[in-house]
Scaffold this motif. Structure first.
Motif, PDB file in Angstrom:
ATOM      1  N   ASN A  74      18.234  63.236  27.527  1.00  0.00           N
ATOM      2  CA  ASN A  74      17.966  62.334  26.412  1.00  0.00           C
ATOM      3  C   ASN A  74      16.795  61.412  26.750  1.00  0.00           C
ATOM      4  O   ASN A  74      16.934  60.511  27.574  1.00  0.00           O
ATOM      5  CB  ASN A  74      19.218  61.500  26.100  1.00  0.00           C
ATOM      6  N   ARG A  89      28.553  57.133  18.366  1.00  0.00           N
ATOM      7  CA  ARG A  89      27.756  56.486  19.413  1.00  0.00           C
ATOM      8  C   ARG A  89      26.943  57.515  20.204  1.00  0.00           C
ATOM      9  O   ARG A  89      25.816  57.226  20.644  1.00  0.00           O
ATOM     10  CB  ARG A  89      28.650  55.671  20.349  1.00  0.00           C
ATOM     11  N   THR A  90      27.497  58.699  20.402  1.00  0.00           N
ATOM     12  CA  THR A  90      26.751  59.749  21.090  1.00  0.00           C
ATOM     13  C   THR A  90      25.514  60.138  20.292  1.00  0.00           C
ATOM     14  O   THR A  90      24.415  60.293  20.846  1.00  0.00           O
ATOM     15  CB  THR A  90      27.644  60.981  21.319  1.00  0.00           C
ATOM     16  N   ARG A 126      32.000  59.713  18.793  1.00  0.00           N
ATOM     17  CA  ARG A 126      31.037  60.731  18.371  1.00  0.00           C
ATOM     18  C   ARG A 126      29.792  60.081  17.777  1.00  0.00           C
ATOM     19  O   ARG A 126      28.661  60.501  18.060  1.00  0.00           O
ATOM     20  CB  ARG A 126      31.693  61.663  17.347  1.00  0.00           C
ATOM     21  N   SER A 138      24.385  66.616  19.466  1.00  0.00           N
ATOM     22  CA  SER A 138      23.002  66.347  19.833  1.00  0.00           C
ATOM     23  C   SER A 138      22.091  66.778  18.693  1.00  0.00           C
ATOM     24  O   SER A 138      21.872  67.973  18.479  1.00  0.00           O
ATOM     25  CB  SER A 138      22.610  67.094  21.116  1.00  0.00           C
ATOM     26  N   GLU A 187      20.819  59.128  20.791  1.00  0.00           N
ATOM     27  CA  GLU A 187      19.655  60.001  20.674  1.00  0.00           C
ATOM     28  C   GLU A 187      18.764  59.619  19.491  1.00  0.00           C
ATOM     29  O   GLU A 187      18.010  60.432  18.980  1.00  0.00           O
ATOM     30  CB  GLU A 187      20.081  61.463  20.522  1.00  0.00           C
TER      31      GLU A 187
END
Length: 403
Positions: free
Chosen positions: A389, A126-127, A124, A324, A131
């Motif tokens: 992204n 790293r996601t 999570r 995000s 961004e």
């Protein structure tokens, strides 16, 4: 003079100074170690520099590294079934009172191994980092026992050591009542207060939070938690006025809270108290959207009172399972009517302020060298586009995180 890294040919949204966005059309950044040594127009670069490496950004947009100042990133399981139930008419409160909600995640978190908790939280994180996030907060609150709260906070601390990411930890043990304390909320609050010294002694806690709400803890119980934090010199934050007006924001402001978060039902008294205390208002449009709320936070009243406004993902499995922060910028504008510049400041300088951090959130001399490079022409595009992204590169503490 020391050798430095030069990042040039960039459009800079520094969020500093008096210009809108802190805008520099053709700018450059000099990085010395982990700090910004100089920021400004490329034509004004100081003479006689010893530059070890030069990076031509080709006119790309550069902003401060993003700050996600409210997440619940460490937990086990997921709650997609509850999403279905809400769509069939069940309320968030109905589900919580029936043993679902936070308690369901507590059971899954306690059952997960440390390795499982770390692996899922790392993915999570790293996601979010992809961004442009360089700093984030992680709350506990899904262990709800001395043992399991400590486990979750250790996982959060480990993320900050392993990843090129600043992680601030918040103890949210006063999140919900665990089953072993059924109908004994005061006893549980006493237990939470007893756990805090050991958690702090192990270096696991940067701040203390609570869920002050009709389905959470009363203002009196929240006060006890805050008094325990105060005795330890720990700053406080609060989940306040999300589902009703409990007066939590004014209570938290009385303790000099770093932030009050959610705030859909915030009263004028709460706004005034936050303004007087310098407390940041953290708006969480992901939860507002996911729970299909209709009561808007009082954004104009916050503006008028000069309360700093931050935005965050509130990533959690029950009410905001998004990963995000850029989507939160769009939601902050479309749902809460923030301007694009307010939204970006909300995930930069004001997000940092909500964590008690004054060394990031803007691009200026002496600040930490955290910045993101975007395939965009103007920062207003960050809250305009969604579903892809545009982040090209991320630099955290002067080091590229994805070279």
């Amino acid at each position: 003079m020391k050798s430095m890294h030069l990042w040039r040919n960039a459009r800079l949204a520094t969020l500093a100074g008096t210009e809108p966005w802190g805008w520099v059309e053709r700018g450059a950044l000099l990085v010395d170690g982990q700090q910004l040594h100089w920021v400004g127009a490329e034509a004004d670069l100081p003479a006689g520099l010893s530059v070890a490496e030069e990076h031509d950004l080709g006119g790309a947009l550069v902003t401060p590294g993003l700050v996600d100042c409210h997440t619940h990133l460490v937990y086990g399981g997921q709650r997609a079934r509850e999403f279905e139930l809400r769509l069939q008419g069940a309320s968030y409160e109905d589900i919580a009172r029936a043993g679902g909600g936070i308690r369901a995640t507590v059971a899954a978190t306690r059952a997960a191994s440390d390795a499982q908790l770390f692996a899922s939280a790392e993915a999570r994180a790293r996601t979010l980092m992809a961004e442009g996030v360089t700093t984030l907060e992680i709350k506990s609150g899904y262990g709800l026992s001395a043992e399991h709260e400590a486990r979750c906070l250790r996982v959060a601390r480990r993320l900050g050591r392993v990843l090129p990411l600043t992680v601030k930890t918040t103890c949210l043990s006063a999140h919900a009542l665990p089953p072993e304390f059924e109908d004994r909320a005061d006893d549980y609050v006493a237990a939470v207060c007893d756990w805090l010294p050991a958690l702090q002694a192990e270096g696991l806690v940067d701040a203390v939070d609570a869920f002050c709400e009709s389905i959470g803890f009363t203002p009196a119980q929240t006060r006890r938690v805050f008094e325990a934090a105060q005795r330890l010199g720990l700053p406080v934050k609060l989940h306040a006025e999300q589902l009703s007006d409990c007066g939590g924001a004014a209570l938290a402001a009385g303790f000099g809270a770093l932030s009050c978060d959610h705030l859909e039902h915030l009263s004028s008294d709460g706004v005034r108290a936050m303004a007087a205390a310098g407390t940041v208002a953290v708006l969480l449009p992901g939860a507002y959207y996911f729970l299909r709320e209709t009561k808007l936070p009082p954004v104009q009243a916050l503006r008028d009172a000069g309360v700093p406004i931050a935005l965050a993902s509130d990533h959690n499995p029950g009410s905001s399972p998004g990963l995000s922060l850029l989507l939160m910028l769009n939601m902050g504008c479309t749902l809460f009517r923030l301007t694009p510049e307010e939204a970006l400041r909300g995930v930069a300088v004001n997000g940092a302020r909500a964590l008690g951090l004054a060394d990031r959130g803007t691009l200026q001399t002496g600040q930490r060298a955290d910045f993101a490079v975007w395939d965009l022409e103007h920062p207003n595009e960050l809250s305009y586009w969604f579903g892809h992204n545009p982040c090209r590169r991320v630099i955290a503490g002067g080091q590229e995180t994805n070279p």
